[in-house]
Every structure is written in structure tokens, then in C-alpha cells.
Design an enzyme around this catalytic site. Structure first.
Site, mmCIF file in Angstrom:
data_model
loop_
_atom_site.group_PDB
_atom_site.id
_atom_site.type_symbol
_atom_site.label_atom_id
_atom_site.label_comp_id
_atom_site.label_asym_id
_atom_site.label_seq_id
_atom_site.Cartn_x
_atom_site.Cartn_y
_atom_site.Cartn_z
ATOM 1 C CE1 TYR A 295 -0.524 -9.558 1.757
ATOM 2 C CE2 TYR A 295 -1.034 -11.559 2.454
ATOM 3 C CZ TYR A 295 -0.435 -10.710 1.739
ATOM 4 O OH TYR A 295 -0.082 -11.565 0.091
ATOM 5 C CG ASP B 140 4.469 -14.271 -1.615
ATOM 6 O OD1 ASP B 140 4.287 -13.614 -2.614
ATOM 7 O OD2 ASP B 140 3.289 -14.170 -0.955
ATOM 8 C CG HIS C 222 3.691 -13.578 -7.626
ATOM 9 N ND1 HIS C 222 4.984 -12.686 -6.219
ATOM 10 C CD2 HIS C 222 3.112 -14.113 -6.672
ATOM 11 C CE1 HIS C 222 5.091 -12.723 -5.630
ATOM 12 N NE2 HIS C 222 3.815 -13.740 -5.291
#
Length: 298
Positions: free
Chosen positions: A222, A113, A279
Site C-alpha cells: 500500500y 485483490d 470480497h
């Protein structure tokens, strides 16, 4: 609650006989890592919104062959949570400093990730130090095309958090006090089967994000993606990676996307899709994931 190896619940049997928490002071901050095993050094980089605990199910098998180092990136777990420094280049420099302090000059890297971006950053900006690279379940900003604002429902469900997490501050105000709703949804919506990550593990991750500094950091990864994208493009232009790369996706998540992404920056790429998994590969398919790492790294 602290999040060192002695403070978290439901570790595999004998885990603390092998692994201990270590802290390292760099010039900027204190970083925490869980370390154990024998053999060549292997750095495991965690994803969002997790920390070293996400690797707990694969670490014992790896420790039979490697000295395993599972750190918390700045902003995560038991590491410091400064205001700045959440771009890929800084996170990679943190990890290089951590490994230097632990006495490891050259090492293999596994990134999952967010750890895929940091792993690539580490291999691209410290090329003399990384021997092999495994990445999984992510893209590289700057190289991977952005989906349209009005995506199909499945894509929207998978990726909507990117836009939300990049907001300036309203996301923190909306999530504070409701961490279990937002982050709990992440763990239930991105697995292949309901309950694939047990509630006690979800609780650990959610508890770690109740700290306002950790919550802010979880969004800073982010908010800095534009800067990270600039770094990625610069590293690509400096030349392809020369180390072997394994790129892994889950069947019900990114699939072949990690492999397709890494082929843009490295010539020696092996792709793997783990069947039946979503995921959270280290927790949804720990046996398959561990075996894939061992087959590639040994």
C-alpha cells in the site's frame, strides 16, 4: 511455522497428491509457488493479506485442465521478504522471472485483490507472454477515483484500511502483537456471511503475518501505491491490452467495479458478478469462481 504445501492445515482431500511446493531463485530473491496439474500454464496471483493458500479450494478443479502455479508474491507466505520492491512493476517482473524459471514462456493469469494490480502489470509490461487475463475484486490505482475522506459508512468500512496501511510505521507498531484483531477483522467484515472463511484458515493467514518482515511487507504493498499508479498510467498510455479479459466482482463487494475499471485499459472485457458473495471469492464461492475461470480460459 512454514507455509509450504506440507505445512498448512485442512487442504482438500488428495491435494498433496497433485500439488507440490517449488522454490525458484531469481537474481534478487527466492520465490515460493505451489504447482500441480496438467495442461497449459495458469498463474494464480493472491490478494492481501493472504498467500497461495487462498486458492486451495479452486486449484483441484483447475488442475484437471491446466498446470496451475500459485505463487507467494515477495513478502508473502514462504517467499522472501526483502525491504524493497513492492510496487506493481517489480512484483510483475518477479512473476515473469518465476514463470521463466519454471519453463513457461506464455501463460494465462488470474489475479485477485492485490493480484488484480499485479496481473494487469504483468499483462501490460510483458505483453508477449500473457495469453488471457482474469482479474477480480480490486481497482487499478491511478485510474480508479479515490473516494472522499468522509465517505458513506459502507464505503468507509470497505476501504478504510487503504489509508491506514499507507502510514509510515505507526501501523506496524499498532498491529504487532495484535495481528488477530486487525487481520481477523478484515476476514470477518469483508465476507458476505459471517464465518464464510473458517477460523482455521483465518488462523493460517494471521500466523503468516506475525513475522515482522511479513507484517511490514503487507503494508509496503500500500505504501508503494503512488509508484504503482504512475506505472499504471504509463502502461495505459502505451496502449490497451490486446488479450481477452474477464473481470469478476462479488455481489456484496466490488460488484461491477472490476469490469468498469478494466474497460479503461482493454477493449475485450467480459464482466461477471458472482451473486451472494463478498470480497473473498476463491473461498466464499469456489465452485462458481472455478467454473467462471474454466468457461473463460478453456
Amino acid at each position: 511455522m512454514s507455509f509450504t504445501v506440507t505445512d498448512v492445515p485442512d487442504l482438500p482431500a488428495g491435494f498433496t497428491d497433485t500439488f507440490t511446493s517449488r522454490t525458484v531463485k531469481t537474481t534478487e530473491l527466492t520465490l515460493h509457488a505451489v504447482v500441480g496439474g496438467d495442461g497449459p500454464p495458469l498463474l494464480l496471483l493472491p490478494g492481501w493479506p493472504q498467500f497461495w493458500y487462498s486458492w486451495r479450494l479452486v486449484m483441484p478443479a483447475l488442475a484437471k485442465h491446466f498446470t496451475v502455479i500459485a505463487p507467494d508474491l515477495r513478502g508473502m507466505g514462504a517467499s522472501d521478504k526483502p525491504v524493497n520492491g513492492y510496487d506493481a512493476a517489480t512484483l510483475a517482473d518477479d512473476m515473469a522471472a518465476l514463470m521463466t524459471a519454471l519453463g513457461h514462456d506464455r501463460f494465462a493469469v488470474v489475479g485477485y485483490d492485490l493480484g488484480m494490480l499485479v496481473g494487469y502489470a504483468l499483462a501490460a509490461s510483458h505483453r508477449d507472454r500473457v495469453t488471457r487475463l482474469v482479474v477480480s475484486e480490486a481497482i487499478l490505482p491511478g485510474l480508479s477515483p479515490s473516494p472522499p475522506l468522509l465517505s458513506d459508512p459502507a464505503t468507509n468500512e470497505m476501504l478504510w484500511h487503504f489509508a491506514f496501511n499507507r502510514l509510515a510505521d505507526i501501523n506496524e507498531r499498532m498491529v504487532a502483537g495484535r495481528e488477530e484483531i486487525y487481520f481477523g477483522h478484515t476476514f470477518t467484515s469483508k465476507t458476505a456471511t459471517p464465518g464464510a472463511i473458517p477460523q482455521h484458515a483465518v488462523d493460517v493467514y494471521v500466523d503468516s503475518l506475525r513475522d515482522p518482515a511479513a507484517l511490514r511487507a503487507s503494508f509496503e504493498y500500500y505504501r508503494t501505491l503512488d509508484t504503482s499508479a504512475e506505472h499504471v498510467l504509463r502502461w495505459r498510455d502505451e496502449g490497451p491490452l490486446t488479450v481477452p479479459v474477464l473481470a469478476i466482482g462479488g455481489q456484496y463487494s466490488t460488484g461491477t467495479i472490476p469490469e468498469e475499471t478494466m474497460r479503461l485499459v482493454a477493449p475485450d472485457v467480459t464482466g461477471l458478478v458472482i451473486p451472494g458473495a463478498g470480497h473473498f471469492l476463491p473461498e466464499e464461492a469456489p465452485a462458481e469462481f472455478s467454473q467462471a475461470l474454466l468457461d473463460f480460459l478453456r
